[in-house]
Design an enzyme around this catalytic site. Structure first.
Site, PDB file in Angstrom:
ATOM      1  N   CYS A 195       0.807  -1.224   0.000  1.00  0.00           N
ATOM      2  CA  CYS A 195       0.000   0.000   0.000  1.00  0.00           C
ATOM      3  C   CYS A 195       0.845   1.281   0.000  1.00  0.00           C
ATOM      4  CB  CYS A 195      -0.960   0.003   1.186  1.00  0.00           C
ATOM      5  SG  CYS A 195      -2.182  -1.309   1.082  1.00  0.00           S
TER       6      CYS A 195
ATOM      7  N   HIS B 123      -3.300   7.738   1.452  1.00  0.00           N
ATOM      8  CA  HIS B 123      -3.670   6.379   1.054  1.00  0.00           C
ATOM      9  C   HIS B 123      -5.058   6.111   1.630  1.00  0.00           C
ATOM     10  CE1 HIS B 123      -3.899   2.172   0.505  1.00  0.00           C
ATOM     11  NE2 HIS B 123      -3.650   1.855   1.766  1.00  0.00           N
TER      12      HIS B 123
ATOM     13  N   ASN C 298     -10.030   0.261  -0.548  1.00  0.00           N
ATOM     14  CA  ASN C 298      -8.570   0.366  -0.494  1.00  0.00           C
ATOM     15  C   ASN C 298      -7.987  -0.280  -1.758  1.00  0.00           C
ATOM     16  OD1 ASN C 298      -5.847   0.018   0.027  1.00  0.00           O
ATOM     17  ND2 ASN C 298      -6.124  -0.698   2.124  1.00  0.00           N
TER      18      ASN C 298
HETATM   19  O1  UT7 Z   1      -3.756  -0.449   3.415  1.00  0.00           O
HETATM   20  C1  UT7 Z   1      -2.938  -1.161   4.287  1.00  0.00           C
HETATM   21  C2  UT7 Z   1      -3.195  -0.742   5.652  1.00  0.00           C
HETATM   22  N1  UT7 Z   1      -4.450  -1.284   6.134  1.00  0.00           N
HETATM   23  C3  UT7 Z   1      -5.128  -0.607   6.997  1.00  0.00           C
HETATM   24  O2  UT7 Z   1      -4.761   0.495   7.320  1.00  0.00           O
HETATM   25  C4  UT7 Z   1      -6.327  -1.261   7.618  1.00  0.00           C
HETATM   26  C5  UT7 Z   1      -6.343  -0.927   9.067  1.00  0.00           C
HETATM   27  N2  UT7 Z   1      -7.407  -1.541   9.820  1.00  0.00           N
HETATM   28  C6  UT7 Z   1      -8.715  -1.208   9.677  1.00  0.00           C
HETATM   29  O3  UT7 Z   1      -9.081  -0.446   8.819  1.00  0.00           O
HETATM   30  C7  UT7 Z   1      -9.693  -1.755  10.704  1.00  0.00           C
HETATM   31  O4  UT7 Z   1      -8.975  -2.371  11.744  1.00  0.00           O
HETATM   32  C8  UT7 Z   1     -10.703  -2.766  10.115  1.00  0.00           C
HETATM   33  C9  UT7 Z   1     -11.713  -2.029   9.277  1.00  0.00           C
HETATM   34  C10 UT7 Z   1      -9.984  -3.814   9.309  1.00  0.00           C
HETATM   35  C11 UT7 Z   1     -11.477  -3.468  11.244  1.00  0.00           C
HETATM   36  O5  UT7 Z   1     -12.107  -2.530  12.094  1.00  0.00           O
HETATM   37  P1  UT7 Z   1     -11.948  -2.659  13.676  1.00  0.00           P
HETATM   38  O6  UT7 Z   1     -12.782  -1.607  14.257  1.00  0.00           O
HETATM   39  O7  UT7 Z   1     -10.480  -2.632  13.974  1.00  0.00           O
HETATM   40  O8  UT7 Z   1     -12.597  -4.061  13.976  1.00  0.00           O
HETATM   41  P2  UT7 Z   1     -11.950  -5.372  14.600  1.00  0.00           P
HETATM   42  O9  UT7 Z   1     -10.974  -5.994  13.663  1.00  0.00           O
HETATM   43  O10 UT7 Z   1     -11.452  -5.059  15.976  1.00  0.00           O
HETATM   44  O11 UT7 Z   1     -13.210  -6.314  14.698  1.00  0.00           O
HETATM   45  C12 UT7 Z   1     -14.325  -5.967  15.504  1.00  0.00           C
HETATM   46  C13 UT7 Z   1     -15.401  -7.022  15.330  1.00  0.00           C
HETATM   47  C14 UT7 Z   1     -14.899  -8.441  15.490  1.00  0.00           C
HETATM   48  O12 UT7 Z   1     -15.884  -9.170  16.186  1.00  0.00           O
HETATM   49  P3  UT7 Z   1     -15.732  -9.516  17.746  1.00  0.00           P
HETATM   50  O13 UT7 Z   1     -14.452 -10.286  17.839  1.00  0.00           O
HETATM   51  O14 UT7 Z   1     -15.653  -8.186  18.424  1.00  0.00           O
HETATM   52  O15 UT7 Z   1     -16.952 -10.286  18.037  1.00  0.00           O
HETATM   53  C15 UT7 Z   1     -14.828  -8.946  14.088  1.00  0.00           C
HETATM   54  O16 UT7 Z   1     -14.978 -10.340  14.000  1.00  0.00           O
HETATM   55  O17 UT7 Z   1     -15.968  -6.960  14.016  1.00  0.00           O
HETATM   56  C16 UT7 Z   1     -15.968  -8.257  13.430  1.00  0.00           C
HETATM   57  N3  UT7 Z   1     -15.831  -8.106  11.985  1.00  0.00           N
HETATM   58  C17 UT7 Z   1     -16.869  -7.929  11.168  1.00  0.00           C
HETATM   59  N4  UT7 Z   1     -18.189  -7.853  11.390  1.00  0.00           N
HETATM   60  C18 UT7 Z   1     -18.991  -7.649  10.337  1.00  0.00           C
HETATM   61  C19 UT7 Z   1     -14.681  -8.076  11.250  1.00  0.00           C
HETATM   62  N5  UT7 Z   1     -14.967  -7.891   9.953  1.00  0.00           N
HETATM   63  C20 UT7 Z   1     -16.318  -7.793   9.870  1.00  0.00           C
HETATM   64  C21 UT7 Z   1     -17.202  -7.588   8.811  1.00  0.00           C
HETATM   65  N6  UT7 Z   1     -18.528  -7.514   9.088  1.00  0.00           N
HETATM   66  N7  UT7 Z   1     -16.792  -7.423   7.542  1.00  0.00           N
END
Ligand code: UT7
Length: 323
Positions: free
Chosen positions: A116, A250, A280
């Site tokens: 990225c 980005h 992204n």
């Molecule tokens: O370009 C390269 C760099 N990449 C980035 O900068 C990405 C950086 N990260 C992010 O943008 C965010 O961390 C995400 C969007 C990927 C995730 O958001 P988050 O607020 O950090 O969520 P999380 O990973 O902590 O997950 C929270 C909950 C989890 O459930 P539990 O364990 O709390 O029950 C996940 O299983 O959300 C769940 N979850 C989803 N639920 C519905 C994860 N993906 C999904 C989904 N739909 N697509």
């Protein structure tokens, strides 16, 4: 020693594949919802390359668009630096395929692999070649088909990415030129490899593999490392947030964009955001967003444009360009 030349942006171009994949459609494929994706990422839809449409195909379209904007002929290009993590083949470099397709018969073409952050790395690389007089007219491209390396059963990653390409045409101008790349800053730290990687490759599994990410951990690193990069380039250029006309980050997550802009006191109205419609697109996201803001007249010649990214590796960095 002769003074270094300035790398000046002469044209910007972008390309998005026709097919649009909405959050609602994704919700019928994996256990997710439009609401979750919008709230956590700001993404509403993303573009997906057609069957058989490759990274090189999209790169050529973005490059042609940028050349048209620049009013330059492909025959003048003597350097192609293409950022991608999703090349057409293990080798040759996708840049050489683009070189051939554009009819460029001189100079060099190669790929840069910083995921990225690829576009920031490619810009920094091309800037060095132009500044040293080793090339006169460069194409700097970011092009990605991340749809091909996603695990479409993994809701934590498949909702985040899209396909597309963006390109800049840059020429080496006199050192006195007011316009040009002012600062670039690139960093990497391989200790973070396991937080964002692809679980395959020619020398390990002999397969292409799928993207794996510990999203919330990447998120935590992103805001700090990106902000540090921006502070570095602004300090070296002697600029403050007030001097930034356009912030073109980005496009990973609207929450990251908002946090970084807030931390650096860049007003919302000066942030170019395409994440809602593009998702992204990895190395393509910055030039694609730049292309939109250039086409609709937001970015004007003379504007100070700030870019930044963080990606797998980790790799990260920032750059300041006077358009
Ligand atoms: O370009 C390269 C760099 N990449 C980035 O900068 C990405 C950086 N990260 C992010 O943008 C965010 O961390 C995400 C969007 C990927 C995730 O958001 P988050 O607020 O950090 O969520 P999380 O990973 O902590 O997950 C929270 C909950 C989890 O459930 P539990 O364990 O709390 O029950 C996940 O299983 O959300 C769940 N979850 C989803 N639920 C519905 C994860 N993906 C999904 C989904 N739909 N697509």
């Amino acid at each position: 020693m002769t003074a270094e030349r300035r790398s000046v942006v002469r044209g910007v171009g972008g390309y998005l594949p026709e097919k649009v994949l909405t959050n609602t459609e994704l919700a019928s494929m994996v256990e997710t919802s439009d609401e979750w994706i919008r709230e956590r990422t700001g993404i509403q839809e993303r573009h997906i390359a057609a069957e058989g449409e490759t990274t090189a195909d999209m790169a050529v379209k973005a490059a042609e668009h940028a050349l048209k904007n620049a009013g330059l002929d492909a025959g003048e290009i003597d350097l192609i630096v293409l950022a991608t993590a999703t090349p057409d083949y293990t080798f040759p470099a996708t840049a050489t395929i683009v070189q051939e397709r554009l009819g460029v018969r001189q100079g060099a073409a190669f790929d840069v692999h910083a995921v990225c952050s690829g576009f920031v790395y490619a810009l920094a690389t091309a800037d060095n070649f132009l500044a040293r007089g080793q090339a006169k007219t460069a194409l700097v491209i970011g092009s990605e088909t991340f749809s091909r390396i996603l695990d479409w059963e993994d809701r934590s990653t498949c909702v985040l990415f899209g396909d597309g390409a963006g390109a800049l045409v840059m020429t080496a101008e006199e050192p006195q030129s007011e316009r040009g790349v002012m600062q670039t800053y690139i960093r990497s730290d391989g200790r973070y490899r396991d937080l964002l990687y692809v679980d395959g490759g020619p020398s390990t599994t002999k397969t292409v593999g799928h993207l794996r990410m510990s999203g919330n951990q990447v998120f935590r690193h992103a805001v700090g490392k990106i902000s540090e990069s921006i502070e570095h380039v602004m300090q070296d250029a002697g600029l403050t947030a007030d001097d930034i006309d356009w912030f073109v980050p980005h496009q990973a997550n609207q929450r990251i964009l908002d946090s970084v802009a807030k931390k650096l006191k860049i007003p919302e109205g000066r942030v170019v955001s395409t994440v809602a419609r593009h998702g992204n697109t990895s190395a393509a996201s910055i030039p694609l967003a730049m292309s939109e803001a250039f086409e609709d007249g937001r970015i004007q010649p003379g504007d100070n444009v700030l870019i930044e990214a963080l990606g797998g590796g980790f790799t990260w960095g920032a750059a300041l360009i006077k358009f």
